[in-house]
Motif scaffolding. Structure first.
Motif, PDB file in Angstrom:
ATOM      1  N   ALA A 155     -22.044 -19.869 -40.967  1.00 24.22           N
ATOM      2  CA  ALA A 155     -21.603 -19.716 -42.352  1.00 24.22           C
ATOM      3  C   ALA A 155     -22.700 -20.210 -43.284  1.00 24.22           C
ATOM      4  N   ASP A 156     -22.908 -19.492 -44.369  1.00 22.83           N
ATOM      5  CA  ASP A 156     -23.890 -19.869 -45.390  1.00 22.83           C
ATOM      6  C   ASP A 156     -25.310 -19.949 -44.844  1.00 22.83           C
ATOM      7  N   ASP A 159     -31.688 -14.739 -39.869  1.00 23.85           N
ATOM      8  CA  ASP A 159     -33.024 -15.237 -39.532  1.00 23.85           C
ATOM      9  C   ASP A 159     -33.007 -16.735 -39.248  1.00 23.85           C
ATOM     10  N   GLN A 160     -32.247 -17.477 -40.039  1.00 33.48           N
ATOM     11  CA  GLN A 160     -32.198 -18.922 -39.848  1.00 33.48           C
ATOM     12  C   GLN A 160     -31.583 -19.307 -38.510  1.00 33.48           C
ATOM     13  N   GLU A 187     -16.392 -26.383 -36.756  1.00 32.57           N
ATOM     14  CA  GLU A 187     -16.920 -27.738 -36.916  1.00 32.57           C
ATOM     15  C   GLU A 187     -18.444 -27.720 -37.019  1.00 32.57           C
ATOM     16  N   CYS A 188     -19.059 -26.899 -36.198  1.00 31.18           N
ATOM     17  CA  CYS A 188     -20.516 -26.772 -36.215  1.00 31.18           C
ATOM     18  C   CYS A 188     -20.995 -26.250 -37.567  1.00 31.18           C
ATOM     19  N   ASN A 189     -20.355 -25.181 -38.031  1.00 33.99           N
ATOM     20  CA  ASN A 189     -20.736 -24.592 -39.313  1.00 33.99           C
ATOM     21  C   ASN A 189     -20.546 -25.556 -40.464  1.00 33.99           C
ATOM     22  N   SER A 190     -19.509 -26.403 -40.393  1.00 34.54           N
ATOM     23  CA  SER A 190     -19.270 -27.348 -41.479  1.00 34.54           C
ATOM     24  C   SER A 190     -20.370 -28.405 -41.548  1.00 34.54           C
ATOM     25  N   ARG A 191     -21.132 -28.559 -40.472  1.00 34.78           N
ATOM     26  CA  ARG A 191     -22.281 -29.479 -40.462  1.00 34.78           C
ATOM     27  C   ARG A 191     -23.553 -28.799 -40.983  1.00 34.78           C
ATOM     28  N   GLY A 192     -23.457 -27.499 -41.302  1.00 36.55           N
ATOM     29  CA  GLY A 192     -24.624 -26.749 -41.763  1.00 36.55           C
ATOM     30  C   GLY A 192     -25.486 -26.256 -40.621  1.00 36.55           C
ATOM     31  N   CYS A 193     -24.876 -26.108 -39.435  1.00 35.03           N
ATOM     32  CA  CYS A 193     -25.605 -25.716 -38.236  1.00 35.03           C
ATOM     33  C   CYS A 193     -25.174 -24.332 -37.766  1.00 35.03           C
ATOM     34  N   CYS A 194     -25.962 -23.763 -36.883  1.00 33.85           N
ATOM     35  CA  CYS A 194     -25.678 -22.464 -36.280  1.00 33.85           C
ATOM     36  C   CYS A 194     -24.869 -22.664 -35.005  1.00 33.85           C
ATOM     37  N   PHE A 195     -24.025 -21.695 -34.669  1.00 35.70           N
ATOM     38  CA  PHE A 195     -23.237 -21.741 -33.443  1.00 35.70           C
ATOM     39  C   PHE A 195     -23.420 -20.434 -32.699  1.00 35.70           C
ATOM     40  N   ASN A 196     -23.814 -20.529 -31.435  1.00 36.58           N
ATOM     41  CA  ASN A 196     -23.979 -19.357 -30.577  1.00 36.58           C
ATOM     42  C   ASN A 196     -23.713 -19.806 -29.154  1.00 36.58           C
ATOM     43  N   SER A 197     -22.595 -19.378 -28.605  1.00 39.08           N
ATOM     44  CA  SER A 197     -22.195 -19.800 -27.264  1.00 39.08           C
ATOM     45  C   SER A 197     -22.508 -18.767 -26.196  1.00 39.08           C
ATOM     46  N   SER A 198     -23.378 -17.818 -26.499  1.00 33.03           N
ATOM     47  CA  SER A 198     -23.649 -16.731 -25.562  1.00 33.03           C
ATOM     48  C   SER A 198     -24.615 -17.107 -24.436  1.00 33.03           C
ATOM     49  N   ILE A 199     -25.301 -18.235 -24.555  1.00 32.33           N
ATOM     50  CA  ILE A 199     -26.265 -18.637 -23.526  1.00 32.33           C
ATOM     51  C   ILE A 199     -25.820 -19.968 -22.935  1.00 32.33           C
ATOM     52  N   PRO A 200     -25.465 -19.976 -21.652  1.00 30.92           N
ATOM     53  CA  PRO A 200     -25.007 -21.232 -21.043  1.00 30.92           C
ATOM     54  C   PRO A 200     -26.148 -22.238 -20.884  1.00 30.92           C
ATOM     55  N   PHE A 241     -33.449 -22.559 -38.406  1.00 30.76           N
ATOM     56  CA  PHE A 241     -34.786 -22.523 -38.985  1.00 30.76           C
ATOM     57  C   PHE A 241     -34.615 -22.770 -40.471  1.00 30.76           C
ATOM     58  N   GLU A 242     -35.598 -23.374 -41.088  1.00 24.30           N
ATOM     59  CA  GLU A 242     -35.610 -23.448 -42.537  1.00 24.30           C
ATOM     60  C   GLU A 242     -35.918 -22.051 -43.051  1.00 24.30           C
ATOM     61  N   GLU A 243     -35.293 -21.619 -44.125  1.00 23.35           N
ATOM     62  CA  GLU A 243     -35.457 -20.260 -44.645  1.00 23.35           C
ATOM     63  C   GLU A 243     -36.926 -19.901 -44.844  1.00 23.35           C
ATOM     64  N   GLU A 244     -37.723 -20.810 -45.399  1.00 25.01           N
ATOM     65  CA  GLU A 244     -39.128 -20.505 -45.658  1.00 25.01           C
ATOM     66  C   GLU A 244     -39.948 -20.349 -44.375  1.00 25.01           C
ATOM     67  N   ASP A 245     -39.456 -20.864 -43.242  1.00 24.75           N
ATOM     68  CA  ASP A 245     -40.179 -20.739 -41.977  1.00 24.75           C
ATOM     69  C   ASP A 245     -40.252 -19.300 -41.503  1.00 24.75           C
ATOM     70  N   CYS A 246     -39.282 -18.471 -41.888  1.00 28.82           N
ATOM     71  CA  CYS A 246     -39.210 -17.106 -41.359  1.00 28.82           C
ATOM     72  C   CYS A 246     -39.508 -16.035 -42.395  1.00 28.82           C
ATOM     73  N   GLU A 247     -39.992 -16.393 -43.537  1.00 32.41           N
ATOM     74  CA  GLU A 247     -40.338 -15.375 -44.525  1.00 32.41           C
ATOM     75  C   GLU A 247     -41.629 -14.701 -44.106  1.00 32.41           C
ATOM     76  N   VAL A 248     -41.677 -13.393 -44.345  1.00 37.12           N
ATOM     77  CA  VAL A 248     -42.855 -12.621 -43.960  1.00 37.12           C
ATOM     78  C   VAL A 248     -43.741 -12.421 -45.146  1.00 37.12           C
TER      79      VAL A 248
END
Length: 80
Positions: free
Chosen positions: A25-26, A30-31, A51-64, A73-80
């Motif tokens: 969320a939010d 890219d981030q 809970e993860c998103n409320s901490r400002g973090c990404c959640f992806n459970s597809s990889i064990p 990532f910080e937004e500016e880290d991935c700008e082209v």
């Protein structure tokens, strides 16, 4: 590999997992396109996506055996 190349690879991998990618969320796609080998834990065992998103973090459970709740990532880290 330079940062732009890493961001491109991460984004391509994320597109490949688009049907199984977790929630965020939010944060841009890219981030949250952090390669599993570079994820820094942002949660605790059995944390939910909400809970993860409320901490400002990404959640992806597809990889064990890697952090499912991780720092984005910080937004500016991935700008082209």
């Amino acid at each position: 590999m330079d940062l732009k190349g890493l961001c491109f690879v991460a984004f391509a991998l994320m597109l490949g997992f688009s049907s199984t990618v977790g929630e965020y969320a939010d944060l841009s796609a890219d981030q949250c396109a952090v390669p599993s080998s570079e994820r820094i834990n942002c949660g605790y065992p059995k944390i939910t996506a909400e809970e993860c998103n409320s901490r400002g973090c990404c959640f992806n459970s597809s990889i064990p055996e890697v952090p499912w709740c991780f720092n984005p990532f910080e937004e500016e880290d991935c700008e082209v």
